[in-house]
Structure formats: C-alpha cells, structure tokens
Motif scaffolding. Structure first.
Motif, PDB file in Angstrom:
ATOM      1  N   SER A  55       0.840  -1.184   0.000  1.00 59.63           N
ATOM      2  CA  SER A  55       0.000   0.000   0.000  1.00 59.63           C
ATOM      3  C   SER A  55       0.877   1.237   0.000  1.00 59.63           C
ATOM      4  O   SER A  55       2.100   1.161   0.137  1.00 59.63           O
ATOM      5  CB  SER A  55      -0.920  -0.009   1.218  1.00 59.63           C
ATOM      6  OG  SER A  55      -0.149   0.101   2.395  1.00 59.63           O
ATOM      7  N   ARG A  56       0.244   2.369  -0.119  1.00 65.30           N
ATOM      8  CA  ARG A  56       0.993   3.619  -0.154  1.00 65.30           C
ATOM      9  C   ARG A  56       1.584   3.930   1.214  1.00 65.30           C
ATOM     10  O   ARG A  56       1.084   3.492   2.247  1.00 65.30           O
ATOM     11  CB  ARG A  56       0.095   4.749  -0.650  1.00 65.30           C
ATOM     12  CG  ARG A  56      -1.125   5.006   0.184  1.00 65.30           C
ATOM     13  CD  ARG A  56      -2.203   5.736  -0.609  1.00 65.30           C
ATOM     14  NE  ARG A  56      -1.685   6.906  -1.306  1.00 65.30           N
ATOM     15  CZ  ARG A  56      -1.587   8.107  -0.742  1.00 65.30           C
ATOM     16  NH1 ARG A  56      -1.946   8.269   0.512  1.00 65.30           N
ATOM     17  NH2 ARG A  56      -1.137   9.133  -1.423  1.00 65.30           N
ATOM     18  N   ILE A  57       2.670   4.704   1.197  1.00 62.34           N
ATOM     19  CA  ILE A  57       3.363   5.110   2.414  1.00 62.34           C
ATOM     20  C   ILE A  57       3.099   6.590   2.639  1.00 62.34           C
ATOM     21  O   ILE A  57       3.312   7.413   1.740  1.00 62.34           O
ATOM     22  CB  ILE A  57       4.882   4.876   2.301  1.00 62.34           C
ATOM     23  CG1 ILE A  57       5.186   3.413   1.963  1.00 62.34           C
ATOM     24  CG2 ILE A  57       5.588   5.303   3.582  1.00 62.34           C
ATOM     25  CD1 ILE A  57       4.833   2.440   3.033  1.00 62.34           C
ATOM     26  N   VAL A  58       2.650   6.936   3.836  1.00 61.71           N
ATOM     27  CA  VAL A  58       2.429   8.337   4.212  1.00 61.71           C
ATOM     28  C   VAL A  58       3.186   8.609   5.506  1.00 61.71           C
ATOM     29  O   VAL A  58       2.925   7.969   6.531  1.00 61.71           O
ATOM     30  CB  VAL A  58       0.941   8.655   4.393  1.00 61.71           C
ATOM     31  CG1 VAL A  58       0.755  10.132   4.774  1.00 61.71           C
ATOM     32  CG2 VAL A  58       0.152   8.337   3.128  1.00 61.71           C
ATOM     33  N   ASP A  59       4.113   9.545   5.453  1.00 63.50           N
ATOM     34  CA  ASP A  59       4.899   9.963   6.616  1.00 63.50           C
ATOM     35  C   ASP A  59       4.220  11.194   7.222  1.00 63.50           C
ATOM     36  O   ASP A  59       4.225  12.268   6.621  1.00 63.50           O
ATOM     37  CB  ASP A  59       6.326  10.289   6.168  1.00 63.50           C
ATOM     38  CG  ASP A  59       7.224  10.755   7.305  1.00 63.50           C
ATOM     39  OD1 ASP A  59       6.730  10.948   8.431  1.00 63.50           O
ATOM     40  OD2 ASP A  59       8.433  10.948   7.048  1.00 63.50           O
ATOM     41  N   VAL A  60       3.642  11.043   8.424  1.00 70.00           N
ATOM     42  CA  VAL A  60       2.877  12.142   9.008  1.00 70.00           C
ATOM     43  C   VAL A  60       3.729  13.055   9.877  1.00 70.00           C
ATOM     44  O   VAL A  60       3.211  14.039  10.429  1.00 70.00           O
ATOM     45  CB  VAL A  60       1.693  11.626   9.862  1.00 70.00           C
ATOM     46  CG1 VAL A  60       0.778  10.730   9.054  1.00 70.00           C
ATOM     47  CG2 VAL A  60       2.170  10.921  11.136  1.00 70.00           C
ATOM     48  N   GLN A 126       3.766  13.135   2.368  1.00 67.30           N
ATOM     49  CA  GLN A 126       4.493  13.503   3.578  1.00 67.30           C
ATOM     50  C   GLN A 126       3.851  14.737   4.195  1.00 67.30           C
ATOM     51  O   GLN A 126       3.452  15.667   3.493  1.00 67.30           O
ATOM     52  CB  GLN A 126       5.964  13.780   3.240  1.00 67.30           C
ATOM     53  CG  GLN A 126       6.886  13.694   4.434  1.00 67.30           C
ATOM     54  CD  GLN A 126       8.255  13.153   4.069  1.00 67.30           C
ATOM     55  OE1 GLN A 126       8.392  12.280   3.218  1.00 67.30           O
ATOM     56  NE2 GLN A 126       9.279  13.652   4.737  1.00 67.30           N
ATOM     57  N   VAL A 127       3.756  14.727   5.524  1.00 66.86           N
ATOM     58  CA  VAL A 127       3.245  15.864   6.287  1.00 66.86           C
ATOM     59  C   VAL A 127       4.440  16.601   6.868  1.00 66.86           C
ATOM     60  O   VAL A 127       5.289  16.001   7.547  1.00 66.86           O
ATOM     61  CB  VAL A 127       2.291  15.405   7.399  1.00 66.86           C
ATOM     62  CG1 VAL A 127       1.742  16.613   8.162  1.00 66.86           C
ATOM     63  CG2 VAL A 127       1.141  14.581   6.814  1.00 66.86           C
ATOM     64  N   VAL A 128       4.524  17.911   6.596  1.00 64.84           N
ATOM     65  CA  VAL A 128       5.731  18.687   6.866  1.00 64.84           C
ATOM     66  C   VAL A 128       5.380  19.899   7.720  1.00 64.84           C
ATOM     67  O   VAL A 128       4.317  20.510   7.550  1.00 64.84           O
ATOM     68  CB  VAL A 128       6.375  19.145   5.539  1.00 64.84           C
ATOM     69  CG1 VAL A 128       7.667  19.902   5.796  1.00 64.84           C
ATOM     70  CG2 VAL A 128       6.626  17.945   4.627  1.00 64.84           C
ATOM     71  N   PHE A 314       2.275   6.128  10.568  1.00 62.16           N
ATOM     72  CA  PHE A 314       3.705   6.069  10.294  1.00 62.16           C
ATOM     73  C   PHE A 314       4.302   7.466  10.286  1.00 62.16           C
ATOM     74  O   PHE A 314       3.686   8.433   9.813  1.00 62.16           O
ATOM     75  CB  PHE A 314       3.951   5.400   8.941  1.00 62.16           C
ATOM     76  CG  PHE A 314       5.376   5.471   8.474  1.00 62.16           C
ATOM     77  CD1 PHE A 314       6.360   4.733   9.106  1.00 62.16           C
ATOM     78  CD2 PHE A 314       5.736   6.286   7.410  1.00 62.16           C
ATOM     79  CE1 PHE A 314       7.681   4.794   8.682  1.00 62.16           C
ATOM     80  CE2 PHE A 314       7.047   6.356   6.976  1.00 62.16           C
ATOM     81  CZ  PHE A 314       8.025   5.606   7.621  1.00 62.16           C
ATOM     82  N   GLY A 315       5.523   7.585  10.796  1.00 59.63           N
ATOM     83  CA  GLY A 315       6.252   8.846  10.732  1.00 59.63           C
ATOM     84  C   GLY A 315       7.736   8.590  10.896  1.00 59.63           C
ATOM     85  O   GLY A 315       8.162   7.517  11.343  1.00 59.63           O
ATOM     86  N   THR A 316       8.541   9.576  10.545  1.00 56.90           N
ATOM     87  CA  THR A 316       9.992   9.445  10.650  1.00 56.90           C
ATOM     88  C   THR A 316      10.612  10.417  11.651  1.00 56.90           C
ATOM     89  O   THR A 316      11.587  10.096  12.319  1.00 56.90           O
ATOM     90  CB  THR A 316      10.660   9.690   9.283  1.00 56.90           C
ATOM     91  OG1 THR A 316      10.319  11.003   8.817  1.00 56.90           O
ATOM     92  CG2 THR A 316      10.224   8.640   8.268  1.00 56.90           C
ATOM     93  N   ASP A 317      10.084  11.637  11.753  1.00 55.89           N
ATOM     94  CA  ASP A 317      10.702  12.754  12.475  1.00 55.89           C
ATOM     95  C   ASP A 317      11.963  13.215  11.777  1.00 55.89           C
ATOM     96  O   ASP A 317      12.810  13.871  12.384  1.00 55.89           O
ATOM     97  CB  ASP A 317      10.999  12.410  13.931  1.00 55.89           C
ATOM     98  CG  ASP A 317      11.177  13.656  14.807  1.00 55.89           C
ATOM     99  OD1 ASP A 317      10.700  14.738  14.397  1.00 55.89           O
ATOM    100  OD2 ASP A 317      11.794  13.558  15.885  1.00 55.89           O
ATOM    101  N   ASP A 318      12.110  12.876  10.514  1.00 47.43           N
ATOM    102  CA  ASP A 318      13.271  13.336   9.762  1.00 47.43           C
ATOM    103  C   ASP A 318      13.151  14.829   9.456  1.00 47.43           C
ATOM    104  O   ASP A 318      12.048  15.368   9.428  1.00 47.43           O
ATOM    105  CB  ASP A 318      13.396  12.535   8.455  1.00 47.43           C
ATOM    106  CG  ASP A 318      14.010  11.169   8.720  1.00 47.43           C
ATOM    107  OD1 ASP A 318      14.666  10.994   9.758  1.00 47.43           O
ATOM    108  OD2 ASP A 318      13.817  10.267   7.892  1.00 47.43           O
ATOM    109  N   PRO A 319      14.297  15.514   9.302  1.00 47.60           N
ATOM    110  CA  PRO A 319      15.630  14.951   9.035  1.00 47.60           C
ATOM    111  C   PRO A 319      16.422  14.514  10.272  1.00 47.60           C
ATOM    112  O   PRO A 319      17.607  14.218  10.149  1.00 47.60           O
ATOM    113  CB  PRO A 319      16.337  16.111   8.347  1.00 47.60           C
ATOM    114  CG  PRO A 319      15.730  17.330   8.971  1.00 47.60           C
ATOM    115  CD  PRO A 319      14.286  16.988   9.166  1.00 47.60           C
ATOM    116  N   ALA A 320      15.787  14.461  11.445  1.00 45.36           N
ATOM    117  CA  ALA A 320      16.533  14.168  12.670  1.00 45.36           C
ATOM    118  C   ALA A 320      17.225  12.814  12.647  1.00 45.36           C
ATOM    119  O   ALA A 320      18.295  12.653  13.250  1.00 45.36           O
ATOM    120  CB  ALA A 320      15.595  14.259  13.875  1.00 45.36           C
TER     121      ALA A 320
END
Length: 365
Positions: A55-60, A126-128, A314-320
């Motif tokens: 499925s699609r990937i969404v980074d919140v 992506q949520v920014v 799902f989330g990354t907290d990037d660029p950290a």
C-alpha cells in the motif's frame, strides 16, 4: 478535493506510479529482522511466499529545517548530543567538525532534499512542518510566521505529495490569528504543537488553538514524550493529554513518538479515552526498534489495541534520524512486524493501515 476550511488538499498519486512502476514490478529483496521483504515499491513477499501489493506510504511527521529557522541553542544541543553519544562508545569527535560537516545535512529550506528522499524511498505523501522554540531558546533569525509561510508555499507547489501543518508557541501574541490565516488563507492542513518549549496542552493559550482547530475541523499533531536539554520534558508527558481529550473528544489529536519511554503512560491514557479521536504516530523509534525490538513491537501492539488499528500512523521525524537510520530500513522494520511468529503479532492489514491507509483518510490525501 475541498476540506471544510475551503482549501484544496490535492489528490495523491502513488510513488510507484510516479516512478513508472506497475504493482508487479520486481525489485531486489532485503532481509530485515529475519523477514524476506521487497526493499522498495512493487510487491513484497512474506515468509509464506504470499505475494501482496504494497500500500501507499504516508509519513505524518517530518520537518523542514534551515540554520536560520531555529535558535542557535538548538543546534548547539545537537552538537553536544553527537559528542556525548560518541564518548559513551569510547570515541572522540571534534565538535567543530560536527558543526561544519554534519549540521548542514539537516538544512533543506526549499524541500528539494525531502522530495528526492521521497522518490528514493517510495514515500507517497508527507506531512511537513517547522518548529517554534524561539521563546524557550532565543529567537532565530527567521521568525516563525515566515517559516510557516515558506512551508505553506512548499506545500502549495506540491499538493499531490505534501501536506503542511502550521506551528507556533501559543503564548505568542496573535498566535490564533496567525494560525487561522495559515490554514484558511495559505492552505495549511492542521496544527503542530511543541509543548517542550514550555507550555502545557491544557494551558489557556493552548486551548485557544485547540478551539480553532475544532472550528476549522483540522487535526492537531503534538509532540509527546521526553526530549533532550535544554527543552523541557515535563510539558510533553502524555498524562497532560488527559484533560485535552476530555474537553475536545471530537478533535483529531495525534500523539507523536508513541511518547518514547513513556509509552506505557500514553497507553493508560489512550485505553481510558476510547471515546475520543486520539491517534498515535510511531516516529522517532528508528534506533529503539533495532536496539529493543521486543519493546518496540510491544508498544505498537498495546497502543494499537488501545486506539484501534485505524488510528496508528507512520512517521519518521526526519531529518533528525536520516541518514544514520535510512528510511527504507525503517519502513522495512515496520513491515517486518507482520511476519512475527511470537506475541505480539500483527496482521498484514494492520501494518499496511499504519504505513499509509490511516493517514490517507485523516489528511484526506
């Protein structure tokens, strides 16, 4: 598509489609935590040999940062953390080398790096957002209102791929008016709170922002869990969400980071507030999930049981965390949860929902 505030959310084509791949395009395999997975895009193969479409990937949970968008004390803390983490491992590093060579890798005011990494890691949406630590750590060169405006323009230029959240310390004069402008005039998609700057979720000033979010029917993402010095962990303890959830049961509130080491406290709150619209994101656990995989799986399972599999994000907290913890590795480790054979276990559907389906509904993307 129009949301209730009247601004366009945009339609979201998948990253596979943008890359010219069909759902059966085959890529190299990668072994992640003992599970056979497709590294990126197309299908993945479970240990049973079952082929499933990803499925699609969404980074919140991601940021745009620039040197002049954040206080000097924030960047100094990053240098100190890097030095101390190396010292704990018996290594010596030059702080100035970190400052000159490492810190600039975080800076991406135009979002160009972010879009490239989305393509490389097949992240569909992506949520920014930015960060407002000015009152806590000293004002940066670029005011937070200007940071929000620049991020809103980045979102407007990439509506099919980017959603944006407006952020501000609620104690600032005119905070509510600014956030309302950012959402209704600039097209931003919700609100991001950073209580570690020194305010509580249940403070009067914060409630004014929450009331605005409820009126505009937009989600609120808030940091949750302990944080490094010189910021203040007590303000982001998940117990502080208890009052807010009772007073705003119809507001979509996302508790970020599964509250890190305080995930059990978040679970206690979430388990008792099932009649609210609490969501949880898993961002920031990239290192912990490798060092403490059983704790990570247990935390995800408990919180998923508390809020529902339809409210884990799902989330990354990037660029950290990038590039020390690559995005494709993080996605792979989450997908591997569905291959666990001992408790806690997860279904493929639960993990695919976490990785993108839930966020797609929440952010209407």
């Amino acid at each position: 598509m129009e949301n209730l505030t009247g601004h366009a959310r945009g339609n979201c084509s998948t990253a596979n489609e943008r890359a010219g791949w069909s759902s059966t395009h085959k890529l190299g395999n990668a072994v992640v935590d003992g599970s056979l997975l497709r590294k990126r895009g197309g299908n993945f193969i479970s240990p049973t040999g079952l082929v499933r479409a990803m499925s699609r990937i969404v980074d919140v949970h991601s940021h745009l940062w620039a040197e002049d968008w954040l206080p000097k004390r924030f960047w100094d803390a990053f240098v100190d953390i890097a030095v101390r983490q190396n010292e704990k491992r018996g290594n010596t590093v030059d702080p100035e080398r970190i400052r000159e060579s490492y810190l600039p890798t975080y800076w991406d005011p135009t979002g160009e790096k972010l879009l490239e990494l989305m393509d490389e890691n097949v992240i569909d949406h992506q949520v920014v957002f930015g960060v407002d630590f000015g009152l806590a750590l000293g004002e940066p060169e670029t005011p937070i209102r200007e940071v929000n405006r620049k991020i809103s323009e980045f979102g407007a230029d990439n509506t099919d791929r980017i959603s944006t959240l407006a952020t501000i310390d609620p104690r600032r004069p005119g905070a509510v008016d600014h956030i309302e402008t950012a959402i209704t005039d600039w097209g931003m998609d919700g609100i991001k709170l950073h209580p570690t700057a020194g305010f509580y979720h249940h403070d009067q000033e914060t409630y004014r922002l929450l009331e605005l979010a409820r009126r505009l029917n937009v989600p609120v993402l808030t940091d949750s869990g302990p944080i490094f010095a010189p910021l203040y962990s007590k303000y982001s303890h998940p117990n502080n969400l208890d009052e807010v959830l009772s007073d705003f049961p119809d507001l979509d509130i996302i508790a970020a980071h599964m509250s890190f080491e305080w995930w059990r406290d978040l679970h206690a709150v979430a388990n008792s507030k099932v009649n609210t619209r609490l969501h949880v994101d898993v961002s920031g656990w990239q290192e912990r999930c490798k060092e403490r995989p059983e704790e990570f799986a247990t935390a995800v399972r408990h919180l998923m049981d508390a809020v529902g599999s339809d409210r884990m994000l799902f989330g990354t907290d990037d660029p950290a965390f990038y590039p020390v913890h690559p995005k494709d590795e993080w996605i792979g480790n989450i997908r591997a949860l569905a291959s666990r054979e001992t408790d806690p276990t997860f279904t493929d559907e639960e993990i695919e929902s976490l990785l993108g389906q839930n966020a797609t509904r929440l952010f209407d993307c």
